[in-house]
Design a protein around this motif. Sequence first.
Motif, PDB file in Angstrom:
ATOM      1  N   ASN A 245      -8.286  12.231  -0.582  1.00 14.43           N
ATOM      2  CA  ASN A 245      -7.471  13.192  -1.335  1.00 14.43           C
ATOM      3  C   ASN A 245      -6.742  14.117  -0.350  1.00 14.43           C
TER       4      ASN A 245
ATOM      5  N   LYS B 227       1.846   7.264  -6.560  1.00 15.98           N
ATOM      6  CA  LYS B 227       0.939   8.379  -6.888  1.00 15.98           C
ATOM      7  C   LYS B 227       1.712   9.701  -6.995  1.00 15.98           C
TER       8      LYS B 227
ATOM      9  N   GLU C 185       0.840  -1.221   0.000  1.00 16.95           N
ATOM     10  CA  GLU C 185       0.000   0.000   0.000  1.00 16.95           C
ATOM     11  C   GLU C 185       0.868   1.260   0.000  1.00 16.95           C
TER      12      GLU C 185
ATOM     13  N   CYS D  55      -3.216   9.051   1.310  1.00 17.34           N
ATOM     14  CA  CYS D  55      -3.425   8.029   0.269  1.00 17.34           C
ATOM     15  C   CYS D  55      -3.690   6.676   0.909  1.00 17.34           C
TER      16      CYS D  55
ATOM     17  N   LYS E   5       2.056   1.780  -3.482  1.00 20.01           N
ATOM     18  CA  LYS E   5       1.011   2.385  -4.340  1.00 20.01           C
ATOM     19  C   LYS E   5       0.911   3.889  -4.081  1.00 20.01           C
ATOM     20  N   ALA E   6       0.971   4.262  -2.788  1.00 23.21           N
ATOM     21  CA  ALA E   6       0.899   5.694  -2.448  1.00 23.21           C
ATOM     22  C   ALA E   6       2.120   6.422  -3.008  1.00 23.21           C
TER      23      ALA E   6
ATOM     24  N   GLY F 139      -7.088   6.464   1.721  1.00 28.91           N
ATOM     25  CA  GLY F 139      -7.971   6.523   0.549  1.00 28.91           C
ATOM     26  C   GLY F 139      -8.689   7.860   0.422  1.00 28.91           C
TER      27      GLY F 139
ATOM     28  N   LYS G 250     -13.315   9.552   7.644  1.00 28.03           N
ATOM     29  CA  LYS G 250     -12.061   8.908   8.067  1.00 28.03           C
ATOM     30  C   LYS G 250     -11.093   9.943   8.626  1.00 28.03           C
TER      31      LYS G 250
END
Length: 428
Positions: free
Chosen positions: A405, A31, A24, A400, A27-28, A403, A288
């Motif tokens: 912005n 970005k 994870e 990120c 993946k971040a 999840g 969140k």
Amino acid sequence: MLSVDFSFIEEFINNEQIKSIHGEIFKAHEKFHGNKVFEAIGWLNLPKEYDKKIIEKIINEAKAIRKNCDIFIIIGVGGSYLGARAAIEFLHSGNYNILENTPKILFIGNNISSDELFEIMQFCKNKRICVNIISKSGTTIEPAIAFGFFKNFLENIHGKDGARERIYCTTDLGSNLEKLAHKMGYKTFIIPKNVGGRYSVLTAAGLLPVAVSGANIKKIIAGALNALNFYSIFGKNLNNCYKYAAVRNLFYRQGKITEIMVGYHPKMHYFTEWWKQLFGESEGKDGKGIFPASAIFSTDLHSIGQYIQQGPKNLFETVINIKKPNHDLIINNSQNDFDNLNYLCGKTVNFVNQKALEATLLAHTNGGVPNIVLNLDSFSEENFGHLVYFFEKACAISACLLGVNPFDQPGVENYKKEMFKLLGKSNF
Ligand code: PA5
């Protein structure tokens, strides 16, 4: 140089758990370093893509301001003032205006208190002042109201031509403020469009006020560049910034939904305020987010310390330990040892502060509150720049992981809309 001590989390999170979210984190990371998905990432390479001419312009204008005014008024709210204030206090003192020479630096337009505005205008009477309005949008109500008063204040004393020499606008290209500045001939600094407010401390938004305080902004950038080089790499061993993001996310999954940023010097108060805004606006959305709180110890050990030690176990702490303050003092013997403090004779105040920190780490960790410790040697410009970049990157990666912005703040608009309705504004 920043080192991060994760040993006080070992009872709560193990390496396997951290490894389990490497994918994870990657993946971040991608970005920002791979398929760039966000527009507002101007801050990411800012420390290496500086326009040297702008830095020189900031330094030169700062020199002129230091020479020509007794009070430098900074008008801005949120990301448009917290970074500057954090830097000035971190690099000098929370008591900057009492201790340092001119110009005094006052912050207004970060609330709508008529008392505060009135008091500061009274204080400015018969003094030489310069004003820096910092607003990316140029339409935020708090700074706009304060600027209106100070623009009139200057024009009444110096006329429009004299006021022009004393007003500095820091804003986005094309904003209403930029248009006004252009029309009136005010000196203007542009904040790059792709650098959001809370990521703007390393632009003119932060750097002009900091340069006026006499701090060396080139060293701040050098510190941020050093951080950029460390934290742009994704490897098998996570860099400290990514590990911090991973650990706080794992805590969140364990139900630790509050993070307390802790400093051991009052001059770090505004650094923690800056950090709260950065993480609060970036993460808190879509139901969140970790609630960002702050404390200055040992002061707050005598207030919320009780809650941290024995309240619900839904929080963790991140401690910034600056090992060597600018000044230290030796504790002397007292006559007859009336205060039972003579066992400290010959020790320094900072030695005691460090022991308070070590003791609190043990007490809180043993009490079920994990701690991440960021160690730095001093309150230097390089360290400030490094810390800023560390947290900006950690915040973007953390958002990120959640999840969400990292670069918008749709919730902030809601209060504005309700307020505009109540105020009778027609178009918003
Ligand atoms: O981080 C943000 O984007 C916000 O906190 C802004 O900095 C804050 O709302 C001030 O906005 P502006 O600079 O447009 O006046």
